[in-house]
Design a protein around this motif. Sequence first.
Motif, PDB file in Angstrom:
ATOM      1  N   GLY A 205       0.763  -1.237   0.000  1.00  0.00           N
ATOM      2  CA  GLY A 205       0.000   0.000   0.000  1.00  0.00           C
ATOM      3  C   GLY A 205       0.790   1.281   0.000  1.00  0.00           C
ATOM      4  O   GLY A 205       0.206   2.355   0.114  1.00  0.00           O
ATOM      5  N   ASN A 206       2.135   1.198  -0.094  1.00  0.00           N
ATOM      6  CA  ASN A 206       2.976   2.391   0.019  1.00  0.00           C
ATOM      7  C   ASN A 206       2.697   3.117   1.330  1.00  0.00           C
ATOM      8  O   ASN A 206       2.712   4.346   1.401  1.00  0.00           O
ATOM      9  N   ILE A 207       2.433   2.332   2.371  1.00  0.00           N
ATOM     10  CA  ILE A 207       2.109   2.879   3.687  1.00  0.00           C
ATOM     11  C   ILE A 207       3.307   2.693   4.608  1.00  0.00           C
ATOM     12  O   ILE A 207       3.827   1.584   4.744  1.00  0.00           O
ATOM     13  N   VAL A 208       3.721   3.801   5.218  1.00  0.00           N
ATOM     14  CA  VAL A 208       4.858   3.806   6.133  1.00  0.00           C
ATOM     15  C   VAL A 208       4.327   4.066   7.542  1.00  0.00           C
ATOM     16  O   VAL A 208       3.548   5.001   7.752  1.00  0.00           O
ATOM     17  N   LEU A 209       4.756   3.252   8.480  1.00  0.00           N
ATOM     18  CA  LEU A 209       4.344   3.430   9.871  1.00  0.00           C
ATOM     19  C   LEU A 209       5.034   4.655  10.458  1.00  0.00           C
ATOM     20  O   LEU A 209       6.244   4.807  10.336  1.00  0.00           O
TER      21      LEU A 209
END
Length: 166
Positions: A84-88
């Motif tokens: 998802g191209n999601i960075v925490l």
Amino acid sequence: MSDDLPHFMREPLWRRLRTRLFHLWFVLRRPMTFGVRGVVYDEAANAVFLIRHTYVPGWQLPGGGVEAGETAYEALARELEEEGNIVLDGTPALLKSLHFNRNVSRRDHVALYLVKSYRQTSPKTPDMEIAEAGFFSLDSLPDETSPATRRRLAEIFEGKPADAYW
């Protein structure tokens, strides 16, 4: 095909075979599996991030297997970035639920995290693994959202008791 058939039966035969072969390869490669899934939650929009794989029917929560030498948190961070191209941006909450995923194998378990502190570096574009991805309001999930995903969301957002099975 007929609409009264279960969703998985409406999938083309080649896709069902590909899914079975993928799972067989996975089980042979890792007889005991442990995975993670993330409920990426946009509080302002009351929406969650869902993905649709190229090899499994339905919309699902992002996640995947924990690799050898990797922590569950590291696996979650890697999977969210890949799918998802999601960075925490903060530490996600490990929910009080660990689920036996008997649909995958007799040895698969999934840990569920609630992710509220994150950023998406860019919208996810389709690739070999992910056909589609995006945020969906909890009030209007896609019709093809998997039953397991719907159960997890009901447990988190509606206070339903956590089911031991994925």
